[in-house]
Design a protein around this motif. Structure first.
Motif, PDB file in Angstrom:
ATOM      1  N   ARG A 132       0.827  -1.210   0.000  1.00 51.72           N
ATOM      2  CA  ARG A 132       0.000   0.000   0.000  1.00 51.72           C
ATOM      3  C   ARG A 132       0.859   1.257   0.000  1.00 51.72           C
ATOM      4  N   ARG A 133       0.325   2.298  -0.616  1.00 50.34           N
ATOM      5  CA  ARG A 133       0.958   3.620  -0.579  1.00 50.34           C
ATOM      6  C   ARG A 133       0.181   4.467   0.410  1.00 50.34           C
ATOM      7  N   ALA A 134       0.754   5.589   0.837  1.00 44.76           N
ATOM      8  CA  ALA A 134       0.121   6.459   1.826  1.00 44.76           C
ATOM      9  C   ALA A 134      -1.215   6.996   1.341  1.00 44.76           C
ATOM     10  N   ASP A 135      -1.430   7.131   0.043  1.00 48.44           N
ATOM     11  CA  ASP A 135      -2.688   7.686  -0.449  1.00 48.44           C
ATOM     12  C   ASP A 135      -3.751   6.620  -0.663  1.00 48.44           C
ATOM     13  N   GLU A 136      -3.497   5.380  -0.273  1.00 46.13           N
ATOM     14  CA  GLU A 136      -4.463   4.304  -0.475  1.00 46.13           C
ATOM     15  C   GLU A 136      -5.086   3.807   0.817  1.00 46.13           C
ATOM     16  N   GLY A 137      -4.959   4.550   1.911  1.00 45.80           N
ATOM     17  CA  GLY A 137      -5.466   4.065   3.188  1.00 45.80           C
ATOM     18  C   GLY A 137      -6.978   3.996   3.232  1.00 45.80           C
ATOM     19  N   THR A 138      -7.499   2.835   3.481  1.00 44.29           N
ATOM     20  CA  THR A 138      -8.936   2.621   3.658  1.00 44.29           C
ATOM     21  C   THR A 138      -9.095   1.591   4.746  1.00 44.29           C
ATOM     22  N   ALA A 139     -10.313   1.201   4.985  1.00 43.35           N
ATOM     23  CA  ALA A 139     -10.553   0.154   5.971  1.00 43.35           C
ATOM     24  C   ALA A 139      -9.997  -1.182   5.492  1.00 43.35           C
ATOM     25  N   LYS A 140      -9.630  -1.274   4.223  1.00 39.01           N
ATOM     26  CA  LYS A 140      -9.121  -2.541   3.685  1.00 39.01           C
ATOM     27  C   LYS A 140      -7.611  -2.653   3.743  1.00 39.01           C
ATOM     28  N   GLY A 141      -6.898  -1.576   4.002  1.00 36.41           N
ATOM     29  CA  GLY A 141      -5.446  -1.664   4.045  1.00 36.41           C
ATOM     30  C   GLY A 141      -4.832  -0.465   4.735  1.00 36.41           C
ATOM     31  N   ALA A 142      -3.680  -0.693   5.348  1.00 31.10           N
ATOM     32  CA  ALA A 142      -2.980   0.367   6.063  1.00 31.10           C
ATOM     33  C   ALA A 142      -2.459   1.406   5.085  1.00 31.10           C
ATOM     34  N   PRO A 143      -2.527   2.700   5.453  1.00 32.46           N
ATOM     35  CA  PRO A 143      -2.069   3.752   4.556  1.00 32.46           C
ATOM     36  C   PRO A 143      -0.562   3.953   4.588  1.00 32.46           C
ATOM     37  N   VAL A 144       0.123   3.296   5.493  1.00 31.06           N
ATOM     38  CA  VAL A 144       1.575   3.404   5.590  1.00 31.06           C
ATOM     39  C   VAL A 144       2.163   1.995   5.576  1.00 31.06           C
ATOM     40  N   LEU A 145       3.326   1.865   5.021  1.00 31.17           N
ATOM     41  CA  LEU A 145       3.917   0.548   4.825  1.00 31.17           C
ATOM     42  C   LEU A 145       4.347  -0.143   6.117  1.00 31.17           C
ATOM     43  N   TRP A 146       4.638   0.616   7.154  1.00 28.75           N
ATOM     44  CA  TRP A 146       5.173   0.023   8.380  1.00 28.75           C
ATOM     45  C   TRP A 146       4.096  -0.504   9.329  1.00 28.75           C
ATOM     46  N   LEU A 147       2.820  -0.296   9.022  1.00 29.93           N
ATOM     47  CA  LEU A 147       1.731  -0.860   9.830  1.00 29.93           C
ATOM     48  C   LEU A 147       1.147  -2.067   9.105  1.00 29.93           C
TER      49      LEU A 147
END
Length: 166
Positions: free
Chosen positions: A49-64
């Motif tokens: 995931r990239r920071a601009d793709e954060g939704t309930a389906k995936g973390a918006p940051v790579l380290w989470l």
């Protein structure tokens, strides 16, 4: 701006939207299957995931991990003081990551929330992001809410009562 709505077409699901992050709480009574992984991404998973793709389906940051992100979304939905945290993490990623990587984050100042964080908000946030530090956060919570006397271990020789069910 933060928008909260209830979608009747989706079975009464509640949705919280802001800055490209969507939190959705469906009216579902799904119970995880026995043996299913709890918290964090699956073993061997590669963050995509990239920071601009954060939704309930995936973390918006790579380290989470996705499981950690889902736990954070649940905490943010349950505790009003944490409602802005899922939006704040991608916006102030460096500060949140520094807090996340601290050896004792439960004792440190929370990014963006600072002193406004209530003891329960702090406890839920540590539980969501750093479950390995939950016992220490629970001790700090008990000291803050009930007093230091209730957070200390029993003194040696003090009677201990244990109730065992029949």
């Amino acid at each position: 701006a933060l928008l909260l709505g209830v979608d009747a077409a989706a079975g009464g699901a509640a949705t919280l939207r802001s800055a490209g992050v969507e939190l959705r709480k469906a009216r579902s009574k799904k119970v995880p299957k026995e043996g299913a992984p709890v918290g964090g991404a699956a073993e061997g998973a590669t963050p995509t995931r990239r920071a601009d793709e954060g939704t309930a389906k995936g973390a918006p940051v790579l380290w989470l991990g996705e499981g950690v992100w889902q736990c954070l979304l649940s905490a943010a939905y349950a505790e009003p003081n944490l409602a802005e945290v899922p939006i704040s993490i991608p916006r102030r990623e460096a500060e949140w990551r520094a807090w996340f990587e601290l050896p004792a984050p439960e004792a440190a100042q929370l990014p963006e929330l600072g002193e406004r964080a209530t003891p329960i908000a702090r406890l839920l946030l540590v539980r969501a992001l750093r479950p390995d530090r939950f016992v220490f956060a629970a001790t700090a919570f008990a000291a803050a809410v009930l007093g230091k006397r209730h957070a200390e271990p029993p003194r040696p020789g003090a009677p201990t009562f244990v109730h065992l069910p029949p």
